[in-house]
Design an enzyme around this catalytic site. Structure first.
Site, mmCIF file in Angstrom:
data_model
loop_
_atom_site.group_PDB
_atom_site.id
_atom_site.type_symbol
_atom_site.label_atom_id
_atom_site.label_comp_id
_atom_site.label_asym_id
_atom_site.label_seq_id
_atom_site.Cartn_x
_atom_site.Cartn_y
_atom_site.Cartn_z
ATOM 1 N N ASN A 86 37.846 38.555 55.465
ATOM 2 C CA ASN A 86 38.486 36.838 55.879
ATOM 3 C C ASN A 86 39.160 37.216 57.373
ATOM 4 O O ASN A 86 39.572 35.999 57.339
ATOM 5 C CB ASN A 86 39.357 36.456 54.323
ATOM 6 C CG ASN A 86 38.305 35.872 53.277
ATOM 7 O OD1 ASN A 86 37.775 35.692 53.792
ATOM 8 N ND2 ASN A 86 39.602 35.398 52.304
ATOM 9 N N ASP B 280 38.221 31.399 55.688
ATOM 10 C CA ASP B 280 38.104 30.963 54.345
ATOM 11 C C ASP B 280 39.336 30.648 53.536
ATOM 12 O O ASP B 280 40.292 31.481 53.028
ATOM 13 C CB ASP B 280 37.508 31.755 53.219
ATOM 14 C CG ASP B 280 37.497 31.793 52.051
ATOM 15 O OD1 ASP B 280 37.428 30.694 51.521
ATOM 16 O OD2 ASP B 280 37.085 32.768 51.005
ATOM 17 N N ASP C 150 44.292 34.994 50.016
ATOM 18 C CA ASP C 150 43.097 35.902 50.121
ATOM 19 C C ASP C 150 43.162 36.433 51.423
ATOM 20 O O ASP C 150 42.295 37.099 51.823
ATOM 21 C CB ASP C 150 42.019 34.917 49.815
ATOM 22 C CG ASP C 150 40.810 36.039 48.664
ATOM 23 O OD1 ASP C 150 41.380 37.720 48.619
ATOM 24 O OD2 ASP C 150 39.911 36.308 49.119
#
Length: 328
Positions: free
Chosen positions: A206, A217, A201
């Protein structure tokens, strides 16, 4: 996740304080909620003025073995000097439990927001993604899933069929658009890539900036193609995206070879993310945080727009994929 109706209503501040106290941490500040809908994440300071982040995992989403693989990957990256927020160990355990909740404690790393329009920062991120994937390629996840069409397209399509959140008058047109999008993705999808452990992701939100990038994360870490961690950094028109991609890949290949056949997966992966995101919102609708923060999900205008977005993505998938300057 098997329990879609789960909510965090039993995770009270006292419960969080007790969980931390059991690990020898005395909270000396308030708990500041950080932006996370899937889990519950809080920043705090202890009595020695050290700053931490505690993350309570949504029950039934990941198994303990899958969470531990996330932690192991983060620690592997840390050992290889890849800047990543890795969990702290308490009595040699990174995955902790309290009142049936699984949680982990991280140092609060801080930093500025990564500037996606800053080409110098983009080059740094490309370089460190090469290092991240160098570590990720040493082995694969065995408990976490692979990125694939079943989880990201087929299962969401089944959910769309049964949900009552899509207005009945618009459902058939929406499902037709989903089917066209799935067909278009399947025409482009291929498996001519090496599976490796990914961030999963890797978007601008992030990545923090602290004299260089800091990846945070890893909750969505999976096995998949390397390009999954590159394409979400691209933005702007096609010419801008090509320039960004050239820069990222050149920096990336200082540490890890990039398989250029994966470029054909950028738009299929974008489509898969679009579909999966909608399904995720529907699955979480019984959590009170979701109707509160995503009220537009019930509006007819939203589903009309989403139908249009999917049909537009079908057209994009018919175009030649983004390409790099040929290497001779």
């Amino acid at each position: 996740m098997t329990c879609n109706a789960f909510t965090f209503q039993t995770l009270h501040p006292d419960t969080i304080m007790d969980a931390l106290f059991a690990q020898g941490i005395r909270v000396d500040s308030g708990l500041t909620a950080l932006n996370s809908y899937e889990n519950r994440v809080y920043q705090f300071q202890d009595e020695d003025r050290r700053r931490y982040v505690v993350k309570f995992y949504r029950p039934e989403r990941w198994s303990a073995a899958q969470i531990l693989e996330e932690h192991e990957f983060a620690l592997d990256l840390q050992c290889d000097d890849v800047p990543v927020a890795a969990p702290l160990a308490f009595n040699h355990q990174t995955l902790l439990t309290h009142h049936d909740f699984c949680f982990a404690v991280f140092p609060s790393v801080g930093g500025r927001q990564f500037e996606a329009d800053n080409l110098d920062q983009m080059e740094w991120v490309g370089r460190y993604l090469g290092r991240l994937h160098q570590t990720g390629s040493k082995k694969r996840f065995t408990h976490r899933p692979d990125i694939g069409v079943k989880e990201y397209l087929i299962e969401p399509r089944q959910l769309f069929e049964t949900t009552t959140l899509i207005p009945a008058s618009l459902k058939q047109a929406f499902l037709s658009a989903v089917d066209k999008l799935i067909d278009a993705v399947m025409e482009q999808w291929h498996s001519r890539f090496n599976l490796l452990r990914l961030h999963g992701d890797c978007h601008a939100g992030n990545i923090l900036w602290r004299d260089g990038p800091m990846f945070v994360d890893l909750d969505d870490a999976r096995n998949g193609p390397a390009v999954q961690d590159l394409w979400m950094l691209l933005h702007g028109d096609r010419a801008e995206q090509r320039m960004q991609l050239e820069m990222i890949v050149e920096a990336y290949e200082e540490f890890c070879e990039f398989n250029r056949t994966e470029l054909a997966l950028i738009e299929p992966l974008r489509a898969m993310r679009q579909v999966y995101y909608l399904a995720w919102l529907i699955r979480r609708w019984d959590d009170p945080a979701f109707p509160k923060n995503f009220p537009w999900l019930c509006s007819e205008d939203h589903w009309r727009r989403q139908t249009s977005i999917f049909l537009n993505q079908v057209n994009v998938l018919q175009e030649p994929p983004l390409a790099l300057t040929p290497i001779y």
